[in-house]
Design a protein around this motif. Structure first.
Motif, PDB file in Angstrom:
ATOM      1  N   SER A   1      -1.169 -70.821  28.581  1.00  0.00           N
ATOM      2  CA  SER A   1      -0.137 -71.515  29.357  1.00  0.00           C
ATOM      3  C   SER A   1      -0.499 -72.958  29.694  1.00  0.00           C
ATOM      4  O   SER A   1       0.270 -73.629  30.382  1.00  0.00           O
ATOM      5  CB  SER A   1       0.155 -70.756  30.658  1.00  0.00           C
ATOM      6  OG  SER A   1      -1.001 -70.698  31.477  1.00  0.00           O
TER       7      SER A   1
ATOM      8  N   LEU B   1      10.465 -71.943  25.679  1.00  0.00           N
ATOM      9  CA  LEU B   1      10.370 -71.393  27.027  1.00  0.00           C
ATOM     10  C   LEU B   1      11.573 -70.510  27.345  1.00  0.00           C
ATOM     11  O   LEU B   1      12.639 -70.636  26.753  1.00  0.00           O
ATOM     12  CB  LEU B   1      10.255 -72.530  28.049  1.00  0.00           C
ATOM     13  CG  LEU B   1       9.056 -73.465  27.891  1.00  0.00           C
ATOM     14  CD1 LEU B   1       8.954 -74.397  29.098  1.00  0.00           C
ATOM     15  CD2 LEU B   1       7.754 -72.697  27.700  1.00  0.00           C
TER      16      LEU B   1
ATOM     17  N   HIS C   1       6.982 -64.939  25.105  1.00  0.00           N
ATOM     18  CA  HIS C   1       6.843 -66.360  25.394  1.00  0.00           C
ATOM     19  C   HIS C   1       6.598 -66.628  26.881  1.00  0.00           C
ATOM     20  O   HIS C   1       6.529 -65.708  27.697  1.00  0.00           O
ATOM     21  CB  HIS C   1       8.074 -67.113  24.893  1.00  0.00           C
ATOM     22  CG  HIS C   1       8.075 -67.277  23.399  1.00  0.00           C
ATOM     23  ND1 HIS C   1       8.365 -66.244  22.552  1.00  0.00           N
ATOM     24  CD2 HIS C   1       7.805 -68.350  22.619  1.00  0.00           C
ATOM     25  CE1 HIS C   1       8.269 -66.662  21.303  1.00  0.00           C
ATOM     26  NE2 HIS C   1       7.923 -67.935  21.314  1.00  0.00           N
ATOM     27  N   ASN C   2       6.487 -67.896  27.195  1.00  0.00           N
ATOM     28  CA  ASN C   2       6.211 -68.337  28.556  1.00  0.00           C
ATOM     29  C   ASN C   2       7.470 -68.854  29.239  1.00  0.00           C
ATOM     30  O   ASN C   2       8.433 -69.261  28.585  1.00  0.00           O
ATOM     31  CB  ASN C   2       5.178 -69.467  28.547  1.00  0.00           C
ATOM     32  CG  ASN C   2       3.774 -68.981  28.248  1.00  0.00           C
ATOM     33  OD1 ASN C   2       3.361 -67.924  28.730  1.00  0.00           O
ATOM     34  ND2 ASN C   2       3.026 -69.738  27.456  1.00  0.00           N
ATOM     35  N   ALA C   3       7.416 -68.877  30.559  1.00  0.00           N
ATOM     36  CA  ALA C   3       8.442 -69.523  31.362  1.00  0.00           C
ATOM     37  C   ALA C   3       7.936 -70.826  31.967  1.00  0.00           C
ATOM     38  O   ALA C   3       8.727 -71.733  32.240  1.00  0.00           O
ATOM     39  CB  ALA C   3       8.923 -68.593  32.476  1.00  0.00           C
TER      40      ALA C   3
ATOM     41  N   MET D   1       9.176 -76.188  32.747  1.00  0.00           N
ATOM     42  CA  MET D   1       9.857 -74.909  32.943  1.00  0.00           C
ATOM     43  C   MET D   1      11.355 -75.148  32.849  1.00  0.00           C
ATOM     44  O   MET D   1      11.819 -76.287  32.824  1.00  0.00           O
ATOM     45  CB  MET D   1       9.499 -74.292  34.287  1.00  0.00           C
ATOM     46  CG  MET D   1      10.060 -75.027  35.490  1.00  0.00           C
ATOM     47  SD  MET D   1       9.164 -74.677  37.002  1.00  0.00           S
ATOM     48  CE  MET D   1       7.721 -75.702  36.770  1.00  0.00           C
TER      49      MET D   1
ATOM     50  N   ASN E   1       0.117 -68.478  34.882  1.00  0.00           N
ATOM     51  CA  ASN E   1      -0.175 -67.227  34.183  1.00  0.00           C
ATOM     52  C   ASN E   1       0.467 -66.034  34.875  1.00  0.00           C
ATOM     53  O   ASN E   1       1.043 -65.156  34.219  1.00  0.00           O
ATOM     54  CB  ASN E   1      -1.683 -67.013  34.071  1.00  0.00           C
ATOM     55  CG  ASN E   1      -2.313 -67.890  33.016  1.00  0.00           C
ATOM     56  OD1 ASN E   1      -1.681 -68.213  32.014  1.00  0.00           O
ATOM     57  ND2 ASN E   1      -3.570 -68.264  33.219  1.00  0.00           N
TER      58      ASN E   1
ATOM     59  N   ASN F   1       4.244 -66.134  34.273  1.00  0.00           N
ATOM     60  CA  ASN F   1       4.579 -65.808  32.888  1.00  0.00           C
ATOM     61  C   ASN F   1       4.441 -64.318  32.608  1.00  0.00           C
ATOM     62  O   ASN F   1       5.299 -63.706  31.968  1.00  0.00           O
ATOM     63  CB  ASN F   1       3.701 -66.611  31.933  1.00  0.00           C
ATOM     64  CG  ASN F   1       4.063 -68.081  31.920  1.00  0.00           C
ATOM     65  OD1 ASN F   1       5.214 -68.451  32.106  1.00  0.00           O
ATOM     66  ND2 ASN F   1       3.070 -68.929  31.703  1.00  0.00           N
TER      67      ASN F   1
ATOM     68  N   ARG G   1       7.552 -61.804  31.494  1.00  0.00           N
ATOM     69  CA  ARG G   1       7.484 -60.991  30.285  1.00  0.00           C
ATOM     70  C   ARG G   1       7.585 -59.510  30.620  1.00  0.00           C
ATOM     71  O   ARG G   1       8.267 -58.741  29.928  1.00  0.00           O
ATOM     72  CB  ARG G   1       6.196 -61.292  29.520  1.00  0.00           C
ATOM     73  CG  ARG G   1       6.173 -62.682  28.896  1.00  0.00           C
ATOM     74  CD  ARG G   1       5.037 -62.826  27.891  1.00  0.00           C
ATOM     75  NE  ARG G   1       3.728 -62.824  28.516  1.00  0.00           N
ATOM     76  CZ  ARG G   1       3.056 -63.913  28.873  1.00  0.00           C
ATOM     77  NH1 ARG G   1       3.594 -65.115  28.709  1.00  0.00           N
ATOM     78  NH2 ARG G   1       1.856 -63.816  29.421  1.00  0.00           N
TER      79      ARG G   1
END
Length: 383
Positions: free
Chosen positions: A31, A112, A204-206, A216, A230, A233, A237
């Motif tokens: 991240s 994102l 994936h990440n936010a 973001m 982290n 995220n 998920r």
């Protein structure tokens, strides 16, 4: 609190297809990144593939064939790919392909998660267009829809509504067909947590950090000042795959969470400034870049450049400027109608100079001319 309504029949579709493929293991995505020389940031797309392709070309990230040519650059797409426009599937396919190609070249594609990605995974289809469903239709769609219709009737008979069963006549079927066009079943399969797009999104990440910038979709309100990237995220998920973390049970819908917060875009700067400073300090960054909220027809810096908005508001009757943000060797610029404009915004004169440079790229009478003349941005938002 925002609670997306869940469409019953979409939920049935997910139940019917959930066993078709095992859910993907949650990826422990990195991240944060340091030492990235070039970052290209693209905001909300909402199904506009032509716009996306033009921006990628203007940024030098793809060649004439649409393949990655950005080398070690990082592309950050801030979420809200789906809904409202017709070509969501084409954009997702392009992102997935570029993600693989960029990695091989030493670059990176960060797709994102925005609120509309989460809405589609969860079955909230208020903004999904007929064209988006049609993009999934094939020669077997009528057969799949008929099978789904029969499962729907069986479900309703086993779980009758409090008001009683409807009459399953021609009028009911016609209404049902209009609400479930060809391609609907395939769309729901693809967007399920085990599907081609839902499963991909859920890896994936936010929230990410690259160099001195936090990225973001929406923002972070005071209630989300404590968690690190982290933790958020992993919670996003987990929620997308149906196993929410109790500590972040509503992270997909919370108005202060990373997918929905609008305070960085809408709140008066004097009232929000202390929170912005606390947010920057918490994550050790110089600025926050978000999409989600339309304020102006250009990339808009706020709070002396500490917050940058990339969701572009296009007034009716005016062409989309295909505006986006670039950071090269620590220097920020907006790309507007294919032209690079330095994004100095640490002071009011610098902001005024930026607005004037943007307005010079438009014909007289354009909305940006008014912004430049007043050196101010209206307080309204367009969602």
């Amino acid at each position: 609190m925002i609670r997306p309504f869940r469409i019953l029949l979409a939920a049935i579709a997910l139940l019917a297809t959930a066993c078709a493929a095992p859910a993907r293991a949650l990826a422990q995505e990195q991240s944060s990144w340091d030492g990235v020389a070039r970052v290209v940031v693209i905001g909300d797309l909402h199904g506009d593939y032509e716009k996306f392709a033009d921006m990628l070309h203007a940024a030098g990230l793809i060649d004439a064939r649409g393949d990655w040519s950005g080398g070690q650059a990082h592309l950050v797409q801030l979420g809200d790919v789906p809904d409202r426009g017709p070509s969501t599937r084409a954009i997702l396919d392009q992102l997935m392909r570029l993600e693989r190609q960029a990695r091989r070249a030493g670059g990176y594609v960060h797709a994102l998660i925005g609120n509309h990605e989460a809405m589609n995974v969860e079955g909230d289809l208020r903004y999904t267009t007929q064209a988006e469903f049609a993009a999934f239709a094939d020669r077997n769609s009528a057969r799949r829809r008929e099978a789904f219709y029969q499962r729907t009737l069986a479900y309703l008979r086993q779980n009758p509504p409090a008001a009683g069963l409807p009459e399953f006549d021609e009028a009911f079927r016609a209404q049902w067909d209009s609400e479930h066009p060809l391609g609907f079943v395939e769309h729901r399969e693809a967007w399920s947590p085990a599907g081609a797009y839902g499963g991909w999104i859920a890896t994936h990440n936010a929230v990410i950090r690259i160099n001195q910038t936090l990225y973001m979709h929406g923002g972070l309100g005071p209630a989300f000042l404590g968690p690190d990237a982290n933790a958020m995220n992993q919670a996003v998920r987990a929620a997308l795959t149906g196993a929410p973390n109790p500590a972040f049970a509503d992270i997909l819908t919370n108005e202060q969470g990373p997918l929905w917060y609008r305070g960085l875009a809408l709140n008066e700067e004097a009232a929000e400034a202390a929170h912005v400073e606390a947010l920057l300090a918490r994550h050790g960054v110089a600025r926050v870049v978000v999409g989600h909220t339309k304020r102006a027809p250009l990339v808009l810096p706020r709070f002396g450049g500490r917050v940058i908005l990339t969701d572009i508001a296009v007034p009716a009757g005016h062409p989309d400027p295909h505006a986006f943000l670039i950071e090269e060797n620590g220097v920020l610029a907006a790309v507007y109608r294919g032209q690079h404009v330095a994004l100095g915004a640490a002071s009011q004169p610098e902001l005024c100079a930026y607005l004037a440079a943007i307005a010079a790229l438009d014909p007289p009478g354009s909305p940006t001319a008014n912004l430049s003349a007043s050196c101010a941005v209206p307080a309204g938002a367009l969602n």
